[in-house]
Motif scaffolding. Sequence first.
Motif, PDB file in Angstrom:
ATOM      1  N   GLN A  47       0.817  -1.213   0.000  1.00 18.28           N
ATOM      2  CA  GLN A  47       0.000   0.000   0.000  1.00 18.28           C
ATOM      3  C   GLN A  47       0.851   1.263   0.000  1.00 18.28           C
ATOM      4  N   GLY A  48       2.180   1.108   0.184  1.00 16.97           N
ATOM      5  CA  GLY A  48       3.061   2.262   0.087  1.00 16.97           C
ATOM      6  C   GLY A  48       3.836   2.630   1.330  1.00 16.97           C
ATOM      7  N   ILE A  49       3.647   1.926   2.427  1.00 15.01           N
ATOM      8  CA  ILE A  49       4.421   2.240   3.629  1.00 15.01           C
ATOM      9  C   ILE A  49       5.910   2.031   3.318  1.00 15.01           C
ATOM     10  N   THR A  50       6.755   2.910   3.818  1.00 18.82           N
ATOM     11  CA  THR A  50       8.181   2.821   3.490  1.00 18.82           C
ATOM     12  C   THR A  50       8.977   1.990   4.491  1.00 18.82           C
ATOM     13  N   ALA A  51       8.404   1.695   5.646  1.00 21.17           N
ATOM     14  CA  ALA A  51       9.108   0.894   6.656  1.00 21.17           C
ATOM     15  C   ALA A  51       9.376  -0.510   6.125  1.00 21.17           C
ATOM     16  N   ARG A  52      10.507  -1.051   6.494  1.00 23.05           N
ATOM     17  CA  ARG A  52      10.861  -2.418   6.098  1.00 23.05           C
ATOM     18  C   ARG A  52      11.263  -3.267   7.289  1.00 23.05           C
ATOM     19  N   LYS A  53      11.344  -2.651   8.473  1.00 24.58           N
ATOM     20  CA  LYS A  53      11.686  -3.382   9.692  1.00 24.58           C
ATOM     21  C   LYS A  53      10.487  -3.366  10.625  1.00 24.58           C
ATOM     22  N   PHE A  54      10.143  -4.552  11.119  1.00 21.78           N
ATOM     23  CA  PHE A  54       8.996  -4.681  12.008  1.00 21.78           C
ATOM     24  C   PHE A  54       9.366  -5.607  13.164  1.00 21.78           C
ATOM     25  N   THR A  55       8.727  -5.410  14.292  1.00 14.69           N
ATOM     26  CA  THR A  55       8.978  -6.261  15.455  1.00 14.69           C
ATOM     27  C   THR A  55       7.698  -6.982  15.831  1.00 14.69           C
ATOM     28  N   TYR A  56       7.782  -8.300  15.833  1.00 13.36           N
ATOM     29  CA  TYR A  56       6.681  -9.142  16.287  1.00 13.36           C
ATOM     30  C   TYR A  56       6.909  -9.394  17.771  1.00 13.36           C
ATOM     31  N   HIS A  57       5.951  -9.031  18.606  1.00 13.66           N
ATOM     32  CA  HIS A  57       6.102  -9.310  20.034  1.00 13.66           C
ATOM     33  C   HIS A  57       4.767  -9.758  20.613  1.00 13.66           C
ATOM     34  N   THR A  58       4.677 -11.054  20.815  1.00 12.87           N
ATOM     35  CA  THR A  58       3.494 -11.690  21.367  1.00 12.87           C
ATOM     36  C   THR A  58       3.916 -12.953  22.109  1.00 12.87           C
ATOM     37  N   GLY A  59       3.284 -13.220  23.230  1.00  9.59           N
ATOM     38  CA  GLY A  59       3.528 -14.469  23.949  1.00  9.59           C
ATOM     39  C   GLY A  59       4.961 -14.691  24.379  1.00  9.59           C
ATOM     40  N   GLY A  60       5.648 -13.617  24.735  1.00  4.70           N
ATOM     41  CA  GLY A  60       7.037 -13.749  25.161  1.00  4.70           C
ATOM     42  C   GLY A  60       8.043 -13.683  24.018  1.00  4.70           C
ATOM     43  N   TRP A  61       7.568 -13.710  22.792  1.00  7.04           N
ATOM     44  CA  TRP A  61       8.454 -13.645  21.624  1.00  7.04           C
ATOM     45  C   TRP A  61       8.757 -12.210  21.267  1.00  7.04           C
ATOM     46  N   ARG A  62       9.960 -11.982  20.812  1.00 16.55           N
ATOM     47  CA  ARG A  62      10.323 -10.722  20.166  1.00 16.55           C
ATOM     48  C   ARG A  62      11.170 -11.105  18.968  1.00 16.55           C
ATOM     49  N   ILE A  63      10.582 -10.952  17.785  1.00 18.94           N
ATOM     50  CA  ILE A  63      11.243 -11.332  16.538  1.00 18.94           C
ATOM     51  C   ILE A  63      11.338 -10.089  15.660  1.00 18.94           C
ATOM     52  N   TYR A  64      12.564  -9.762  15.276  1.00 20.53           N
ATOM     53  CA  TYR A  64      12.812  -8.590  14.434  1.00 20.53           C
ATOM     54  C   TYR A  64      12.844  -9.049  12.982  1.00 20.53           C
TER      55      TYR A  64
END
Length: 89
Positions: A47-64
Motif C-alpha cells: 500500500q506504500g508504507i516505506t518501513a521495512r523493519k517490524f517487530t513481532y512481540h506476542t507471547g514472550g516472543w520478540r522477533i525482528y
Amino acid sequence: MNELIWNKIAELHTPGFFITADIGYEGETFPVDLEGFIYDKLALIKQGITARKFTYHTGGWRIYLTFFPTDRVVDERYALKNKMLKLRK
C-alpha cells in the motif's frame, strides 16, 4: 524452536520479498499468528508504507523482521557492509 520459526518464514509465499528474522526473545509456545503478522506487513508495504523493519512481540516472543525487495538493490540504510580497520604504524 528457532529453526522451526526460520523454516516457517522461509516457506511463506512472499513474492518480491526476502525476509530475515532475528529472534531477540523466545516464548514458550510456537507463535501461531506470526504468519498473519508477516502477511499484514506485506500488505502495508504494497500500500506504500516505506518501513521495512517490524517487530513481532506476542507471547514472550520478540522477533525482528526485515523485508528486503528482490527486484532492486537494497536500500543503503539496510545494507550489510564489511568494515575494515586499517592500522597505521
